[in-house]
Design a protein around this motif. Structure first.
Motif, PDB file in Angstrom:
ATOM      1  N   ILE A 232       0.829  -1.205   0.000  1.00 45.76           N
ATOM      2  CA  ILE A 232       0.000   0.000   0.000  1.00 45.76           C
ATOM      3  C   ILE A 232       0.867   1.260   0.000  1.00 45.76           C
ATOM      4  CG2 ILE A 232      -1.572   1.365   1.462  1.00 45.76           C
ATOM      5  CD1 ILE A 232      -2.691  -1.529   2.314  1.00 45.76           C
ATOM      6  N   GLY A 233       1.933   1.247   0.801  1.00 43.50           N
ATOM      7  CA  GLY A 233       2.802   2.416   0.900  1.00 43.50           C
ATOM      8  C   GLY A 233       3.636   2.673  -0.340  1.00 43.50           C
ATOM      9  N   GLU A 234       3.932   1.617  -1.124  1.00 42.61           N
ATOM     10  CA  GLU A 234       4.843   1.751  -2.263  1.00 42.61           C
ATOM     11  C   GLU A 234       4.143   1.933  -3.611  1.00 42.61           C
ATOM     12  OE1 GLU A 234       8.744  -0.854  -0.939  1.00 42.61           O
ATOM     13  OE2 GLU A 234       7.061  -1.900  -1.867  1.00 42.61           O
ATOM     14  N   THR A 235       2.924   1.461  -3.738  1.00 41.87           N
ATOM     15  CA  THR A 235       2.312   1.322  -5.062  1.00 41.87           C
ATOM     16  C   THR A 235       1.901   2.641  -5.699  1.00 41.87           C
ATOM     17  OG1 THR A 235       1.495  -0.880  -4.458  1.00 41.87           O
ATOM     18  CG2 THR A 235       0.471   0.183  -6.353  1.00 41.87           C
ATOM     19  N   SER A 236       1.313   3.535  -4.935  1.00 39.93           N
ATOM     20  CA  SER A 236       0.754   4.754  -5.524  1.00 39.93           C
ATOM     21  C   SER A 236       1.848   5.715  -5.975  1.00 39.93           C
ATOM     22  CB  SER A 236      -0.143   5.456  -4.501  1.00 39.93           C
ATOM     23  OG  SER A 236       0.581   5.770  -3.334  1.00 39.93           O
TER      24      SER A 236
ATOM     25  N   PHE B 211      -1.614 -13.047 -10.426  1.00 39.67           N
ATOM     26  CA  PHE B 211      -1.521 -12.503 -11.782  1.00 39.67           C
ATOM     27  C   PHE B 211      -1.275 -10.994 -11.834  1.00 39.67           C
ATOM     28  CE2 PHE B 211      -3.858 -16.475 -12.604  1.00 39.67           C
ATOM     29  CZ  PHE B 211      -3.074 -16.985 -13.632  1.00 39.67           C
ATOM     30  N   PHE B 212      -1.642 -10.264 -10.779  1.00 41.57           N
ATOM     31  CA  PHE B 212      -1.620  -8.802 -10.896  1.00 41.57           C
ATOM     32  C   PHE B 212      -0.759  -8.063  -9.872  1.00 41.57           C
ATOM     33  CE2 PHE B 212      -5.697 -10.101 -12.815  1.00 41.57           C
ATOM     34  CZ  PHE B 212      -5.529  -9.545 -14.085  1.00 41.57           C
ATOM     35  N   LEU B 213      -0.216  -8.767  -8.882  1.00 41.97           N
ATOM     36  CA  LEU B 213       0.570  -8.076  -7.848  1.00 41.97           C
ATOM     37  C   LEU B 213       2.055  -8.106  -8.198  1.00 41.97           C
ATOM     38  CD1 LEU B 213       0.664  -6.668  -5.066  1.00 41.97           C
ATOM     39  CD2 LEU B 213       0.913  -8.949  -4.048  1.00 41.97           C
ATOM     40  N   PRO B 214       2.692  -6.953  -8.471  1.00 41.27           N
ATOM     41  CA  PRO B 214       4.124  -6.937  -8.802  1.00 41.27           C
ATOM     42  C   PRO B 214       5.002  -6.955  -7.557  1.00 41.27           C
ATOM     43  CG  PRO B 214       3.225  -4.733  -9.019  1.00 41.27           C
ATOM     44  CD  PRO B 214       2.084  -5.617  -8.618  1.00 41.27           C
ATOM     45  N   GLU B 215       6.272  -7.290  -7.744  1.00 37.99           N
ATOM     46  CA  GLU B 215       7.266  -7.268  -6.670  1.00 37.99           C
ATOM     47  C   GLU B 215       7.998  -5.931  -6.694  1.00 37.99           C
ATOM     48  OE1 GLU B 215       8.768  -7.479  -3.712  1.00 37.99           O
ATOM     49  OE2 GLU B 215       8.437  -9.643  -3.983  1.00 37.99           O
ATOM     50  N   MET B 216       7.864  -5.150  -5.618  1.00 38.50           N
ATOM     51  CA  MET B 216       8.470  -3.816  -5.578  1.00 38.50           C
ATOM     52  C   MET B 216       9.636  -3.711  -4.608  1.00 38.50           C
ATOM     53  SD  MET B 216       5.028  -1.464  -5.988  1.00 38.50           S
ATOM     54  CE  MET B 216       3.877  -2.672  -5.365  1.00 38.50           C
ATOM     55  N   ARG B 217      10.089  -4.844  -4.097  1.00 40.24           N
ATOM     56  CA  ARG B 217      11.217  -4.828  -3.155  1.00 40.24           C
ATOM     57  C   ARG B 217      12.464  -4.247  -3.833  1.00 40.24           C
ATOM     58  NH1 ARG B 217      15.638  -8.115  -1.299  1.00 40.24           N
ATOM     59  NH2 ARG B 217      15.351  -9.520  -3.060  1.00 40.24           N
ATOM     60  N   GLY B 218      13.114  -3.293  -3.158  1.00 35.50           N
ATOM     61  CA  GLY B 218      14.358  -2.718  -3.647  1.00 35.50           C
ATOM     62  C   GLY B 218      14.191  -1.711  -4.770  1.00 35.50           C
ATOM     63  N   ARG B 219      12.970  -1.342  -5.120  1.00 38.84           N
ATOM     64  CA  ARG B 219      12.736  -0.382  -6.196  1.00 38.84           C
ATOM     65  C   ARG B 219      12.579   1.025  -5.630  1.00 38.84           C
ATOM     66  NH1 ARG B 219      13.881  -2.564 -11.216  1.00 38.84           N
ATOM     67  NH2 ARG B 219      12.837  -4.579 -11.502  1.00 38.84           N
ATOM     68  N   SER B 220      13.214   1.992  -6.296  1.00 44.59           N
ATOM     69  CA  SER B 220      12.990   3.394  -5.939  1.00 44.59           C
ATOM     70  C   SER B 220      11.634   3.815  -6.495  1.00 44.59           C
ATOM     71  CB  SER B 220      14.086   4.279  -6.530  1.00 44.59           C
ATOM     72  OG  SER B 220      13.969   4.326  -7.947  1.00 44.59           O
ATOM     73  N   TYR B 221      11.118   4.955  -6.020  1.00 42.45           N
ATOM     74  CA  TYR B 221       9.835   5.429  -6.526  1.00 42.45           C
ATOM     75  C   TYR B 221       9.921   5.790  -8.012  1.00 42.45           C
ATOM     76  CZ  TYR B 221       8.080   5.437  -1.767  1.00 42.45           C
ATOM     77  OH  TYR B 221       7.667   5.052  -0.516  1.00 42.45           O
ATOM     78  N   ARG B 222      11.090   6.212  -8.475  1.00 44.38           N
ATOM     79  CA  ARG B 222      11.269   6.487  -9.905  1.00 44.38           C
ATOM     80  C   ARG B 222      11.133   5.194 -10.708  1.00 44.38           C
ATOM     81  NH1 ARG B 222      15.259   5.732 -13.553  1.00 44.38           N
ATOM     82  NH2 ARG B 222      16.477   4.744 -11.899  1.00 44.38           N
ATOM     83  N   GLU B 223      11.779   4.133 -10.240  1.00 45.74           N
ATOM     84  CA  GLU B 223      11.708   2.850 -10.943  1.00 45.74           C
ATOM     85  C   GLU B 223      10.278   2.305 -10.953  1.00 45.74           C
ATOM     86  OE1 GLU B 223      16.015   0.787 -10.184  1.00 45.74           O
ATOM     87  OE2 GLU B 223      14.739   1.096  -8.429  1.00 45.74           O
ATOM     88  N   ILE B 224       9.583   2.455  -9.837  1.00 43.00           N
ATOM     89  CA  ILE B 224       8.197   1.980  -9.763  1.00 43.00           C
ATOM     90  C   ILE B 224       7.329   2.743 -10.762  1.00 43.00           C
ATOM     91  CG2 ILE B 224       6.148   1.903  -8.282  1.00 43.00           C
ATOM     92  CD1 ILE B 224       8.085   1.320  -5.928  1.00 43.00           C
ATOM     93  N   ASP B 225       7.502   4.068 -10.825  1.00 39.49           N
ATOM     94  CA  ASP B 225       6.765   4.871 -11.812  1.00 39.49           C
ATOM     95  C   ASP B 225       7.013   4.369 -13.226  1.00 39.49           C
ATOM     96  OD1 ASP B 225       5.531   6.539 -10.047  1.00 39.49           O
ATOM     97  OD2 ASP B 225       6.832   8.271 -10.384  1.00 39.49           O
ATOM     98  N   ILE B 226       8.268   4.151 -13.555  1.00 42.82           N
ATOM     99  CA  ILE B 226       8.641   3.749 -14.920  1.00 42.82           C
ATOM    100  C   ILE B 226       8.084   2.364 -15.256  1.00 42.82           C
ATOM    101  CG2 ILE B 226      10.615   3.070 -16.350  1.00 42.82           C
ATOM    102  CD1 ILE B 226      12.165   5.403 -15.067  1.00 42.82           C
ATOM    103  N   LEU B 227       8.169   1.424 -14.336  1.00 43.31           N
ATOM    104  CA  LEU B 227       7.671   0.071 -14.597  1.00 43.31           C
ATOM    105  C   LEU B 227       6.160   0.058 -14.824  1.00 43.31           C
ATOM    106  CD1 LEU B 227       9.883  -1.886 -12.061  1.00 43.31           C
ATOM    107  CD2 LEU B 227       9.895  -2.167 -14.549  1.00 43.31           C
ATOM    108  N   PHE B 228       5.446   0.893 -14.075  1.00 43.80           N
ATOM    109  CA  PHE B 228       4.002   0.999 -14.317  1.00 43.80           C
ATOM    110  C   PHE B 228       3.722   1.630 -15.680  1.00 43.80           C
ATOM    111  CE2 PHE B 228       3.187   0.480  -9.648  1.00 43.80           C
ATOM    112  CZ  PHE B 228       2.244  -0.530  -9.762  1.00 43.80           C
ATOM    113  N   LYS B 229       4.480   2.685 -16.028  1.00 44.69           N
ATOM    114  CA  LYS B 229       4.267   3.339 -17.318  1.00 44.69           C
ATOM    115  C   LYS B 229       4.597   2.420 -18.489  1.00 44.69           C
ATOM    116  CE  LYS B 229       4.909   8.096 -15.729  1.00 44.69           C
ATOM    117  NZ  LYS B 229       5.793   9.284 -15.731  1.00 44.69           N
TER     118      LYS B 229
END
Length: 541
Positions: free
Chosen positions: A441-445, A504-522
């Motif tokens: 919840i804290g990392e996804t948005s 099927f829909f939950l990604p692994e966000m361990r060790g990702r910066s918020y920039r990387e998370i943004d890019i992977l979603f985009k």
């Protein structure tokens, strides 16, 4: 003097060159702007690399006060936990049942009717549902500190209504009022905790929320266990009054807490953001300006001309992010949480004595607190998706086993098996799905929409929980379905559905910066491919 800028566009099959003159001053300003962006991007890259290279212990040493302030903000959750479990335990408390319940001759017991039992347990959630919708816009405007302080002061006032209530309808209203500030706390705490700590501390910082939820239930369990034999109003008045212990000391501490530097950067208050980072970490171990640059880089990637609003949560890639947060929140009620929240009443319906039920409830809460601390290690090193999926799968197996134990006939062995499985389910829920969900919840948005996303996500929790409380109460209550442990079949089925969707829909966000998370979603990378997808540190999308 002038220079010429050439802009190429394409119309049909022909290239069209459009020339326009610009002054030398404008050209110089363009060059200065490019140089400035390159300079602050270099600092952003350094800060992000530094966070990636930190170990967990090194991160604690570099950001000691961030850990402390995350602890303080998480403490606000203890108040919702305390009251939720308090109402659940009141239903099993003899003095409360004698004052507000009905007598059942067949069982020679006083019982709170199914309708009021459900209403009391749902009232706080109704208030919190309103509170989370208030929290997003309020926090976006005035910040995490002042929004939380507002909630604490309101809670102080609303406890008076609960304490002096002399009827179930007034208790119902008091719980709705108390729920309003709970909504602010539960929406703000995971967002604030995830924003003030470095990458390696995001898991333990946000999972402290589940730990304090367990601590709240321990306090309630201990208090109601002590007052269980008391057969006058003090048996429930004193536990209600104990709520006043929390808001004022917390308000004083949070008044001195630093604002989230991410929120300050979003508002363009860069100097204040730098000061906040300096308060959260050791200046000797980090470069404050580089950290501000890292935050600016992410904020610029997400920047639009509009003010954040709820409509944006359901557009483009933000829709996927919103659905993950809402789904993880809602799943907490579908994978064993309702058995944990009604543990004492469940143990009674499983056939154990009242005193044993309260003792088991207290043991459950104590074990939950221990297992949450174990989850800090597992989630930090194994990942969010891994712990969430395996924890959910194991919970489904145990829930089905609970249903089987309740189906073999009435006996001491069957009652003990149901009570044991109920305890194990409640405890293991806090090792896997529950604490992992707070990190997700804290990392996804996105940073820009975080207060709104956590608010709408928690709203989905209440929207699912409210009807399920009525269902759960009906399933367990002797005046309702009277299923006892057979409710394991129901929650096992819903838990299996949640597991399949998450796979099927939950990604692994361990060790990702918020920039990387943004890019992977985009980039719309499939959830199961996140772990092996590389994002270059220079990428801006």
């Amino acid at each position: 003097m002038s220079s010429t800028k050439v802009v190429e566009s394409k119309t049909g099959d022909q290239d069209v060159k459009v020339e326009r003159g610009i002054s030398q001053d404008e050209h110089a300003r363009d060059l200065d702007e490019k140089a400035r962006v390159i300079d602050y991007k270099a600092g952003a890259v350094e800060a992000e690399n530094a966070e990636h290279n930190m170990g967990v212990l090194e991160a604690v040493r570099a950001y000691p006060m961030a850990t402390f302030w995350a602890f303080i903000m998480s403490f606000t959750i203890i108040m919702e936990s305390y009251d939720v479990f308090l109402c659940g335990n009141f239903i099993a408390l003899p003095a409360f049942r004698q004052k507000y319940g009905v007598y059942i001759p067949e069982t020679d017991k006083w019982v709170i009717t199914t309708a009021w039992q459900s209403a009391l347990q749902v009232s706080g959630q109704l208030g919190a549902l309103i509170g989370v919708f208030l929290a997003g816009p309020l926090t976006s405007r005035i910040g995490y500190r002042w929004a939380t302080l507002t909630g604490l002061m309101l809670l102080n006032a609303f406890i008076f209504v609960f304490y002096f209530a002399e009827s179930l309808p007034v208790i119902f209203v008091s719980q709705i009022l108390e729920g309003l500030p709970w909504g602010i706390f539960i929406a703000n705490a995971p967002a604030y905790c995830s924003e003030i700590v470095p990458i390696k501390l995001r898991a333990p910082a946000t999972q402290m929320l589940q730990w304090f939820w367990a601590i709240g239930s321990i306090i309630v369990g201990a208090v109601t266990y002590v007052y269980n034999p008391v057969l006058n109003d003090s048996a429930f008045k004193i536990p209600i009054a104990l709520q006043w212990i929390f808001p004022t000391p917390l308000a004083i501490l949070i008044f001195f807490a630093p604002e989230s530097p991410w929120w300050l950067v979003r508002k363009g208050r860069l100097e204040e953001a730098a000061h906040s980072i300096g308060r959260l970490g050791r200046r000797s171990r980090l470069n404050v300006n580089e950290n501000v640059a890292m935050m600016r880089r992410v904020v610029e990637l997400e920047k639009t001309e509009k003010e954040p609003n709820f409509v944006e949560l359901f557009k483009g890639t933000d829709l996927y992010r919103t659905l993950i947060v809402c789904g993880v929140y809602a799943a907490q009620n579908l994978t064993g949480n309702l058995i944990a929240n009604q543990a004492v009443f469940f143990f009674e319906q499983a056939g154990v004595s009242v005193n044993t039920a309260f003792a088991l409830g207290l043991i459950t809460s104590g074990l939950q607190a221990i297992f949450v601390m174990l989850s800090w290690i597992l989630t930090s090193y194994l990942g969010r998706r891994t712990i969430y999926l395996w924890g959910s799968a194991f919970n489904v197996v145990l829930l089905i086993a609970l249903g089987i134990a309740a189906s073999v006939g009435a006996s001491v062995a069957a009652s003990n098996a149901q009570a044991s499985l109920g305890l194990i389910i409640s405890v293991l829920f806090t090792l896997g799905p529950a604490p992992a969900s707070w990190v997700i919840i804290g990392e996804t948005s996105s940073i820009r929409l975080r207060p709104l996303t956590t608010g709408i996500g928690r709203a989905s929790y209440y929207v699912v929980e409210i009807p399920l409380i009525f269902l759960s109460s009906f399933l367990l209550n002797p005046t309702g379905g009277n299923l006892g442990g057979k409710c394991g079949y129901v929650w096992g089925g819903t838990g299996l559905f949640c597991f399949v969707v998450a796979y099927f829909f939950l990604p692994e966000m361990r060790g990702r910066s918020y920039r990387e998370i943004d890019i992977l979603f985009k980039r719309q990378v499939p959830a199961r491919q996140w772990k092996k997808t590389v994002v270059d540190v220079q990428d801006d999308e």
